[in-house]
Design a protein around this motif. Structure first.
Motif, PDB file in Angstrom:
ATOM      1  N   PRO A  44       6.340   0.176   7.668  1.00 30.36           N
ATOM      2  CA  PRO A  44       6.167   1.320   6.444  1.00 30.36           C
ATOM      3  C   PRO A  44       7.372   2.448   6.633  1.00 30.36           C
ATOM      4  O   PRO A  44       7.830   2.698   7.376  1.00 30.36           O
ATOM      5  N   ILE A  45       7.573   2.905   5.078  1.00 33.85           N
ATOM      6  CA  ILE A  45       8.813   3.821   5.277  1.00 33.85           C
ATOM      7  C   ILE A  45       7.938   5.139   4.772  1.00 33.85           C
ATOM      8  O   ILE A  45       7.031   4.897   3.858  1.00 33.85           O
ATOM      9  N   TRP A  46       8.483   6.165   5.358  1.00 28.67           N
ATOM     10  CA  TRP A  46       7.967   7.508   5.151  1.00 28.67           C
ATOM     11  C   TRP A  46       8.887   8.285   4.296  1.00 28.67           C
ATOM     12  O   TRP A  46      10.156   8.634   4.750  1.00 28.67           O
ATOM     13  N   ILE A  47       8.564   8.965   3.039  1.00 25.53           N
ATOM     14  CA  ILE A  47       9.374   9.448   2.255  1.00 25.53           C
ATOM     15  C   ILE A  47       8.893  10.802   2.010  1.00 25.53           C
ATOM     16  O   ILE A  47       7.548  11.006   1.784  1.00 25.53           O
ATOM     17  N   TYR A  48       9.585  12.055   2.107  1.00 27.98           N
ATOM     18  CA  TYR A  48       9.034  13.324   2.041  1.00 27.98           C
ATOM     19  C   TYR A  48       8.818  13.974   0.588  1.00 27.98           C
ATOM     20  O   TYR A  48       9.754  13.077  -0.056  1.00 27.98           O
ATOM     21  N   ASP A  49       8.036  14.879   0.457  1.00 31.58           N
ATOM     22  CA  ASP A  49       8.034  15.588  -0.603  1.00 31.58           C
ATOM     23  C   ASP A  49       7.619  14.812  -2.202  1.00 31.58           C
ATOM     24  O   ASP A  49       8.080  15.063  -3.152  1.00 31.58           O
ATOM     25  N   ILE A  50       6.718  13.708  -1.755  1.00 30.98           N
ATOM     26  CA  ILE A  50       6.198  12.764  -2.990  1.00 30.98           C
ATOM     27  C   ILE A  50       4.846  12.470  -2.537  1.00 30.98           C
ATOM     28  O   ILE A  50       4.503  12.411  -1.445  1.00 30.98           O
ATOM     29  N   SER A  51       4.063  12.200  -3.714  1.00 27.25           N
ATOM     30  CA  SER A  51       2.843  11.811  -3.316  1.00 27.25           C
ATOM     31  C   SER A  51       2.303  10.458  -4.105  1.00 27.25           C
ATOM     32  O   SER A  51       3.170  10.242  -5.047  1.00 27.25           O
ATOM     33  N   ARG A  52       1.118   9.913  -4.158  1.00 27.70           N
ATOM     34  CA  ARG A  52       0.786   8.931  -4.735  1.00 27.70           C
ATOM     35  C   ARG A  52       0.691   9.439  -6.269  1.00 27.70           C
ATOM     36  O   ARG A  52       0.952   8.860  -7.310  1.00 27.70           O
ATOM     37  N   ALA A  53      -0.016  10.555  -6.595  1.00 31.87           N
ATOM     38  CA  ALA A  53       0.085  10.923  -7.697  1.00 31.87           C
ATOM     39  C   ALA A  53       1.210  11.180  -8.630  1.00 31.87           C
ATOM     40  O   ALA A  53       1.389  11.114  -9.827  1.00 31.87           O
ATOM     41  N   ASP A  54       2.633  11.394  -7.770  1.00 31.75           N
ATOM     42  CA  ASP A  54       3.754  11.686  -8.255  1.00 31.75           C
ATOM     43  C   ASP A  54       4.315  10.314  -8.999  1.00 31.75           C
ATOM     44  O   ASP A  54       4.992  10.328  -9.778  1.00 31.75           O
ATOM     45  N   MET A  64       0.785  -1.289   0.091  1.00 31.46           N
ATOM     46  CA  MET A  64       0.070   0.049   0.079  1.00 31.46           C
ATOM     47  C   MET A  64       0.790   1.180   0.088  1.00 31.46           C
ATOM     48  O   MET A  64       1.785   1.162   0.328  1.00 31.46           O
ATOM     49  N   ILE A  65       0.204   2.286  -0.549  1.00 30.18           N
ATOM     50  CA  ILE A  65       0.928   3.658  -0.757  1.00 30.18           C
ATOM     51  C   ILE A  65      -0.010   4.652   0.018  1.00 30.18           C
ATOM     52  O   ILE A  65      -1.269   4.628  -0.550  1.00 30.18           O
ATOM     53  N   THR A  66       0.404   5.336   0.819  1.00 25.71           N
ATOM     54  CA  THR A  66      -0.560   6.190   1.692  1.00 25.71           C
ATOM     55  C   THR A  66       0.003   7.883   1.618  1.00 25.71           C
ATOM     56  O   THR A  66       1.197   8.296   1.857  1.00 25.71           O
ATOM     57  N   ASP A  67      -0.682   9.019   1.212  1.00 26.69           N
ATOM     58  CA  ASP A  67      -0.340  10.262   1.410  1.00 26.69           C
ATOM     59  C   ASP A  67      -0.430  10.660   2.686  1.00 26.69           C
ATOM     60  O   ASP A  67      -1.310  10.372   3.336  1.00 26.69           O
ATOM     61  N   PHE A  68       0.661  11.138   3.291  1.00 27.03           N
ATOM     62  CA  PHE A  68       0.792  11.501   4.676  1.00 27.03           C
ATOM     63  C   PHE A  68       1.458  12.762   4.802  1.00 27.03           C
ATOM     64  O   PHE A  68       2.903  12.805   4.480  1.00 27.03           O
ATOM     65  N   GLN A  69       1.142  13.781   5.231  1.00 32.42           N
ATOM     66  CA  GLN A  69       1.746  15.094   5.544  1.00 32.42           C
ATOM     67  C   GLN A  69       2.676  15.575   4.470  1.00 32.42           C
ATOM     68  O   GLN A  69       3.993  15.735   4.723  1.00 32.42           O
ATOM     69  N   GLY A  70       2.334  15.636   3.323  1.00 29.53           N
ATOM     70  CA  GLY A  70       3.157  16.141   2.218  1.00 29.53           C
ATOM     71  C   GLY A  70       4.203  15.066   1.803  1.00 29.53           C
ATOM     72  O   GLY A  70       5.291  15.528   1.063  1.00 29.53           O
ATOM     73  N   GLY A  71       4.182  13.865   2.169  1.00 33.52           N
ATOM     74  CA  GLY A  71       4.873  12.781   1.857  1.00 33.52           C
ATOM     75  C   GLY A  71       4.300  11.448   1.525  1.00 33.52           C
ATOM     76  O   GLY A  71       2.789  11.338   1.250  1.00 33.52           O
ATOM     77  N   LEU A  72       4.921  10.385   1.428  1.00 29.93           N
ATOM     78  CA  LEU A  72       4.445   9.252   1.215  1.00 29.93           C
ATOM     79  C   LEU A  72       4.563   8.112   1.941  1.00 29.93           C
ATOM     80  O   LEU A  72       6.081   7.966   2.386  1.00 29.93           O
ATOM     81  N   LEU A  73       3.842   7.251   2.642  1.00 31.15           N
ATOM     82  CA  LEU A  73       3.991   6.145   3.309  1.00 31.15           C
ATOM     83  C   LEU A  73       3.954   4.777   2.470  1.00 31.15           C
ATOM     84  O   LEU A  73       2.930   4.661   1.595  1.00 31.15           O
ATOM     85  N   ILE A  74       5.140   4.206   2.399  1.00 29.84           N
ATOM     86  CA  ILE A  74       5.082   2.947   1.650  1.00 29.84           C
ATOM     87  C   ILE A  74       5.189   1.800   2.525  1.00 29.84           C
ATOM     88  O   ILE A  74       6.157   1.729   3.406  1.00 29.84           O
ATOM     89  N   LYS A  75       4.223   0.757   2.409  1.00 21.62           N
ATOM     90  CA  LYS A  75       4.167  -0.384   3.147  1.00 21.62           C
ATOM     91  C   LYS A  75       4.357  -1.759   2.213  1.00 21.62           C
ATOM     92  O   LYS A  75       3.582  -1.706   1.272  1.00 21.62           O
ATOM     93  N   LYS A  76       5.448  -2.554   2.755  1.00 24.47           N
ATOM     94  CA  LYS A  76       5.544  -3.688   1.861  1.00 24.47           C
ATOM     95  C   LYS A  76       4.640  -4.702   2.348  1.00 24.47           C
ATOM     96  O   LYS A  76       4.062  -4.753   3.678  1.00 24.47           O
ATOM     97  N   TYR A  77       4.480  -5.795   1.674  1.00 24.96           N
ATOM     98  CA  TYR A  77       3.780  -7.012   1.889  1.00 24.96           C
ATOM     99  C   TYR A  77       4.650  -7.379   3.268  1.00 24.96           C
ATOM    100  O   TYR A  77       5.759  -7.837   3.320  1.00 24.96           O
ATOM    101  N   GLY A  78       3.592  -8.020   4.126  1.00 27.35           N
ATOM    102  CA  GLY A  78       4.164  -8.550   5.316  1.00 27.35           C
ATOM    103  C   GLY A  78       4.158  -7.930   6.353  1.00 27.35           C
ATOM    104  O   GLY A  78       3.174  -6.787   6.674  1.00 27.35           O
ATOM    105  N   PHE A  79       5.068  -8.023   7.375  1.00 29.44           N
ATOM    106  CA  PHE A  79       4.985  -7.254   8.777  1.00 29.44           C
ATOM    107  C   PHE A  79       6.104  -6.488   8.630  1.00 29.44           C
ATOM    108  O   PHE A  79       6.364  -5.880   9.797  1.00 29.44           O
ATOM    109  N   SER A  80       6.569  -5.854   7.690  1.00 29.57           N
ATOM    110  CA  SER A  80       7.734  -4.887   7.810  1.00 29.57           C
ATOM    111  C   SER A  80       6.921  -3.413   8.066  1.00 29.57           C
ATOM    112  O   SER A  80       5.806  -3.203   8.204  1.00 29.57           O
TER     113      SER A  80
END
Length: 87
Positions: A57-67, A39-55
């Motif tokens: 999520p990673i939060w990357i600034y200045d990018i969105s789902r639209a990007d 899954m990918i989620t827009d969050f506070q001007g950035g993007l949360l990226i969650k891999k499959y499983g129990f890992s």
């Protein structure tokens, strides 16, 4: 919902408070491996990226789902670029 995310820009884990809705999140149902983007989620001007499983999520600034054009493949490329830059 409170959750722990990894922030590669700061090099540490953080606790954030977020809500996952159809308006801010794209889910991918075709996951079979741990490296697949779940899954990918827009969050506070950035993007949360969650891999499959129990890992975590990673939060990357200045990018969105639209990007990344709501694409699992493009998100994976961005994630690889960020991980290579943070090494």
């Amino acid at each position: 919902m409170q959750m722990t995310v990894y922030n590669p820009q700061k090099g540490r884990r953080e606790t954030i408070d977020t809500v996952f809705t159809d308006e801010n999140t794209t889910w991918f149902d075709n996951c079979t491996r741990q490296s697949d983007i779940y899954m990918i989620t827009d969050f506070q001007g950035g993007l949360l990226i969650k891999k499959y499983g129990f890992s975590c999520p990673i939060w990357i600034y200045d990018i969105s789902r639209a990007d990344v054009r709501y694409s699992q493949k493009r998100t994976k490329r961005v994630l690889k670029q960020i991980q290579a830059a943070c090494k």
